[in-house]
Every structure is written in structure tokens, then in C-alpha cells.
Design an enzyme around this catalytic site. Structure first.
Site, PDB file in Angstrom:
ATOM      1  CE1 TYR A  92       0.582   2.003   4.347  1.00  0.00           C
ATOM      2  CE2 TYR A  92       1.096  -0.578   4.337  1.00  0.00           C
ATOM      3  CZ  TYR A  92       1.028   0.823   4.896  1.00  0.00           C
ATOM      4  OH  TYR A  92       1.783   1.097   6.166  1.00  0.00           O
ATOM      5  CG  PHE A 108       0.409   8.855   5.945  1.00  0.00           C
ATOM      6  CD1 PHE A 108       0.361   7.591   6.760  1.00  0.00           C
ATOM      7  CD2 PHE A 108      -0.504   9.158   5.300  1.00  0.00           C
ATOM      8  CE1 PHE A 108      -0.762   6.673   6.477  1.00  0.00           C
ATOM      9  CE2 PHE A 108      -1.770   8.309   5.062  1.00  0.00           C
ATOM     10  CZ  PHE A 108      -1.871   7.197   5.825  1.00  0.00           C
ATOM     11  CG  ASP A 109       3.533   3.522   6.582  1.00  0.00           C
ATOM     12  OD1 ASP A 109       4.679   3.505   6.304  1.00  0.00           O
ATOM     13  OD2 ASP A 109       2.885   2.876   7.158  1.00  0.00           O
ATOM     14  CB  ILE A 134      -7.111   1.912  11.435  1.00  0.00           C
ATOM     15  CG1 ILE A 134      -6.803   1.702   9.573  1.00  0.00           C
ATOM     16  CG2 ILE A 134      -5.804   2.351  12.169  1.00  0.00           C
ATOM     17  CD1 ILE A 134      -6.535   2.978   9.240  1.00  0.00           C
ATOM     18  CE1 TYR A 178      -3.291   4.624  13.387  1.00  0.00           C
ATOM     19  CE2 TYR A 178      -3.409   5.500  11.266  1.00  0.00           C
ATOM     20  CZ  TYR A 178      -2.846   4.531  12.034  1.00  0.00           C
ATOM     21  OH  TYR A 178      -2.352   3.451  11.425  1.00  0.00           O
ATOM     22  CG  PHE A 218      -4.711   3.380   3.137  1.00  0.00           C
ATOM     23  CD1 PHE A 218      -3.345   3.103   3.498  1.00  0.00           C
ATOM     24  CD2 PHE A 218      -5.822   3.885   3.938  1.00  0.00           C
ATOM     25  CE1 PHE A 218      -3.484   3.501   4.880  1.00  0.00           C
ATOM     26  CE2 PHE A 218      -5.362   4.485   5.177  1.00  0.00           C
ATOM     27  CZ  PHE A 218      -4.053   4.213   5.936  1.00  0.00           C
TER      28      PHE A 218
END
Length: 564
Positions: free
Chosen positions: A52, A62-63, A82, A108, A125
Site C-alpha cells: 500500500y 505518510f507511509d 484500523i 486514527y 490508501f
């Protein structure tokens, strides 16, 4: 465009972040790539592996699992992800790609992740599903092709040779035996393979193709393997079983064609001539006597050939066709031979027996017809006329006297024919018919002759047409009684003290006509008489003197005295 369609479009664009309809209540899912084949969809409790990229609304990353060069593995629906990701991944297929928009309360929330995700952040995502499995999964085996004839299937403790392509569930290749140009060779059920492959090979036939899908707990599990198989990866193997055997195996025989009449079967010590095709179990030809247009000739049971063939040829009939399947420990073992027979290969020989014999074999004589009242039979030195057909035992015609105008003529015992034929023509009556089977040591031997293969057993059909009584070896003429007391004087017909060729010939012919003696039988009596005259004309001056004329019995006696 209708007002209704416009409202719907704006709603969708807003949900994708392209508009701003307000806070989202649930995850927004865009299935932007769905594979044509979807064998399974993610469900609650499934283990999954996926890649992802995670970004914010403005596109800032962010990731990313790609940046870590490691897929993410986890369980869906048990609170390890999550909530938005848990919901967004359900129903995915392997290789499916989705855009997910996760509102803050399903991500979050108002707390965020310090230094990484701010409070109340909507997360975007881009996900690709790579693997799905469940702890209750079993091995998935699909038979892709299977031979029509399967006499035996793989069992535990068998040694197998197979080709394979190995991929992850998403199709990513990680290994292939084909790229190594060599089969993978191993024992089954002894712990040398991953558990799933140990199970997946059971029950296979030689030549069968299977697809085997192995869940991670039957493969490399949480650790994976090196850099090519990640942790918790399902594996897909496309397998072609080339051959297999068990170390306890003996040879396996298939009797493809056995002649109705089989008077004799080959035993240890026999010399066999046979044709063969030699293949691996997948049908790959590695050798053929037919390609050389020459039989393979050997003794059996004496270690001249591989042990499996030594055993497989015992008990064959002449003309039989037999398949001999030989495990490697009775063939070329773990090392194989040359570049055509790999190590640990099972060999298949399709054999056609041309003939066989034993060095101690005599001529085999079968009387087909014998006239009644047969009182006079052939002996050595007799002159005979006979017809014959000569062939190999497989029926291949070699020679026939019928191809010529006259029957064959020969003096028996004069080394003019092969020994076996000479033997088979003895003690025959005129008009008698026989079949003779002549082994090569009484025929043309290991070298053969023009038109006759080496070490060939010959079959003769013979018919005796006529016979003439012969004379002892070394004689051209014999008297039926005592020779005349004054032989030279009687032979000198004009009494001039010398005997020329015509006088000699006239005298001998008269003796034969009056029944007082006989010539060596021949198709050319004149030549026999000429040879007699030449023998007596010792100085070769064209006439015989009284000093030159000697009976053979007198000559033999003189030689004895000289030797003494």
C-alpha cells in the site's frame, strides 16, 4: 445530461475528495482494478498480505510498504488494523487494486499518530492484495493433465524427479527448475520438502501435471525464505512429474506382444539380438537401435548390460515385444550417463526380440515331409541338389535357390556350405523337406556375411531334389572292385607307351559306363577327369608315363613311409 445524473456525479466526485460534501460516515472504496479470475475474496478472520501507499488529501505520503520493501501481513477483522482498513480490505481478490478513503473516526481519530498523522486526518490508501489464506485452509490441488495409463502413483518414501514453476499467489515467480535445466530430485514424505509439497506430490502419475497451492503454514510460514519468499506467503507450484521410483523397486514388465507359439524362452547365458527404443518416463528418446539400423547383441545374465536389462530380457520369446521399466538403481544410478540420461532417471525400453541362441545349441531339425520307403539317405561326400529358402527368425528373407534357374549343388562335407546347413542336409532322402534352425556358431558367426547380420540365427527351408553317392575325401575317382592288374597297359589304348588326355578321358568314361568305378559327383564330370589327368601328369608335358601313373592308395602309402 439530466439533473439526476449530475447530482449523482457530484456525489461521487465529492466522495473521492474531488469535492467537499462534508465529513464521511464510512470508508469509500474504489475498485479500480479487478482481475478477471477471482478464486477467493477476503473475509473476516483471513490472513492477508498486501502492499500500500498511504497519503493525505493533498497527496503527501505518510507511509508506504513499498518504501520498506516489505509487504504487510495481518488478519482481517480482529482489531489489528484500523477499522477503516479492516472494512476496506474485505471482499478483495488477489491482485485486486483499490483506492480507500478512510474518515478520521475509522482511522486514527482526534488523537492521530504523533509526528506522523495529525488529529482528525482523512487517510487515502492505494492497496494491492497479494495473498489470502486462512488457518483452516487445506492444500489446493488441481490436476491440469494426466496420462491415460497410470499403473502406479507416488507414495511416501518414493524418490521423485519433477519440474516446477514456483510463484507467489499474485503470480510473482520465485523459482523454476526449468531455468536450471534440471529436474528437482528428492524423496517424498521424509521431511526433505516443505509439508505442502510432500502432500501435494502424493498420488501423482508419471507425466501428470498439477497446480498445487500451499498455504504459508505448510510452506515457509512466518520466516519466509531468503529474499524471494516473504513471510506468510502462499505458494503456487505448477508441477510436472517426470518420473519416480522406490529404492525397493525391481523392474516392471509389460508384455506388449507375445507370439502364439513360443517353443523356448531366453535364459541366463543365452545370446540375444534385439531392437529397442530407450526413453525416459516422459517419453524423451535417449537411444534407439533402429536409428543405427543394427540390433543390439549381447549375452544376458552375465553383467554385460545394465542389471535391469539383464533381468528384463530373461524369459523372452523369439519375436516378442516387451516393455522393460527399470529403476535407476538397476540402471545408471544417481549419476546417470552422458548428456541424455540424467541422474536417478527411470528408463523405459521397448524391446523387440529378433532371435537368441546359446553357444551350446545344435542345429534344430524339423522334418516337414519324408517320402515313404526311404532307404537311401545322404552322407558326407555325397553330391546333392537341393532347393532352399533362407531367412532370419523375424521372417526377413535373405536368400532363395528359387531365385535361380537350377537347384543348389554341393558335395557334403567339403566345406562348401556353413556347418549347420551341412549337418541339416545329412541323412535326408530324395524328396524330403526340412526346416533347419542354425545358431550363428554353426552359421556365419559373429561377423555375419554379405546380407547376413552378425550373430544371426538362420532359418532354412530345404528340399532334397537328388543325390549321388560320393567318394572318400581326397579322391576324384574310386574303383568298385580291385583296379586292373596292368592298369597302365589297359589305359594306353593305342599301345604307344604314353597316355595323352583324350586317351585317359576315354578310359575313365568307359570304366564308369561299365560300372567298374565312379567319379566324384559333380555338375561337370569333364572337369573332374581333367583334374585327374593333371594330377597324374606330374611334369605337365601333356601325357602320362608309366612312371608317373600312381593310384592314390599307393601315393598315401608312400607318404606314410616318408613320414616314418
Amino acid at each position: 445530461m439530466s439533473p439526476g445524473c449530475l447530482v449523482l456525479l457530484l456525489s461521487i466526485l465529492g466522495a473521492l475528495g474531488l469535492g467537499d460534501p462534508g465529513p464521511l460516515e464510512d470508508v469509500v472504496i474504489d475498485r479500480y482494478y479487478i482481475p478477471k479470475i477471482c478464486l477467493r475474496e477476503v473475509q473476516m478472520g483471513d490472513f492477508i498480505r498486501y502492499h500500500y501507499n498511504g497519503t493525505f488529501k493533498d497527496g503527501k505520503k505518510f507511509d508506504s510498504s513499498y518504501d520498506r520493501r516489505a509487504t504487510v501481513a495481518g488478519v482481517v477483522g480482529v482489531g489489528r488494523l484500523i477499522t477503516g482498513m479492516d472494512r476496506g480490505l474485505q471482499g478483495m481478490c488477489v491482485n485486486e487494486r483499490r483506492h480507500l478513503i478512510v474518515p478520521p473516526h475509522l482511522g486514527y481519530g482526534s488523537i492521530g499518530v504523533a509526528g506522523l498523522i495529525p488529529p482528525d486526518a482523512t487517510l487515502y490508501f492505494d492497496v494491492v492484495m497479494l495473498d489470502i489464506w486462512n488457518k483452516n485452509d487445506k492444500l489446493q490441488i488441481t490436476t491440469l493433465s494426466k496420462p491415460e495409463h497410470c499403473n502406479r502413483t507416488v507414495e511416501n518414501s518414493d524418490f521423485v524427479r519433477y519440474h516446477y514453476n514456483g510463484t507467489l499467489l499474485d503470480g510473482t515467480p520465485f523459482d523454476s527448475s526449468y531455468s536450471k535445466d534440471s529436474t528437482y530430485d528428492t524423496y517424498v514424505g521424509t521431511g526433505w520438502l516443505i509439508k505442502g509439497m510432500d502432500q501435494g506430490l502424493l498420488g501423482m502419475c508419471a507425466g501428470e501435471k498439477r497446480s498445487i497451492i500451499i498455504p504459508p503454514f505448510l510452506a515457509y510460514g512466518e520466516k519466509g525464505y531468503g529474499t524471494v519468499i516473504p513471510p506468510q506467503a502462499s505458494l503456487v507450484f505448477s508441477v510436472l512429474l517426470v518420473d519416480f521410483h522406490n529404492p525397493k523397486d525391481g523392474i516392471f514388465l509389460e508384455h506388449l506382444e507375445v507370439p502364439e507359439s513360443c517353443k523356448r524362452r531366453a535364459v541366463i547365458g543365452d545370446f540375444v539380438r534385439y531392437h529397442y527404443n530407450g526413453t525416459l518416463m516422459d517419453g524423451t528418446l535417449f537411444d534407439s537401435s533402429y536409428s543405427r539400423n543394427h540390433t543390439y547383441n549381447t549375452y544376458i545374465g552375465k553383467g554385460y548390460i545394465i542389471p535391469g536389462m539383464d533381468q528384463g530380457l530373461q524369459g523372452v520369446c523369439m519375436g516378442e515385444r516387451r516393455r522393460v521399466i527399470i529403476p535407476p538403481h538397476l540402471a545408471y544410478g544417481e549419476n546417470g550417463t552422458g548428456n541424455k540420461i540424467p541422474g536417478s532417471a527411470v528408463l523405459v525400453f521397448d524391446v523387440h526380440i529378433i532371435d537368441f541362441h546359446n553357444p551350446a545349441d545344435p542345429v534344430e531339425i524339423e522334418t516337414v515331409y519324408r517320402p515313404e520307403g526311404c532307404n537311401v539317405t545322404t552322407r558326407d561326400r555325397d553330391f546333392i541338389r537341393y532347393h532352399y529358402n533362407c531367412s532370419l527368425l523375424d521372417g526377413t528373407k535373405l536368400f532363395s535357390s528359387h531365385d535361380y534357374e537350377k537347384p543348389q549343388e554341393v558335395t557334403l562335407g567339403a566345406n562348401k556350405v556353413i556347418e549347420g546347413l551341412n549337418t541339416g542336409l545329412l541323412n535326408m532322402c530324395a524328396g524330403e523337406k526340412r526346416v533347419l534352425i542354425i545358431p550363428p556358431h554353426l552359421g556365419h558367426g559373429e561377423s555375419g556375411a554379405r546380407g547376413v547380420p552378425g550373430s544371426a540365427v538362420l532359418r532354412f527351408e530345404v528340399e532334397l531334389i537328388s543325390m549321388e553317392e560320393g567318394v572318400p575325401e581326397g579322391y576324384l575317382f574310386i574303383w568298385h572292385g580291385d583296379p586292373p592288374a596292368s592298369l597302365y597297359e589297359q589305359m594306353d589304348l593305342n599301345k604307344d607307351g604314353e597316355i595323352p588326355a583324350d586317351e585317359f578321358s576315354t578310359f575313365i568314361k568307359t570304366q564308369v559306363a561299365e560300372g567298374k568305378g565312379r567319379l566324384m559327383p559333380s555338375s561337370d564330370p569333364e572337369k573332374v577327369i581333367a583334374d585327374m589327368f593333371r594330377n597324374q601328369d606330374r611334369n605337365q608335358d601333356g601325357k602320362i608315363t608309366s612312371e608317373e601313373l600312381k593310384l592314390k592308395s599307393d601315393e598315401d602309402q608312400e607318404k606314410i613311409h616318408e613320414e616314418l
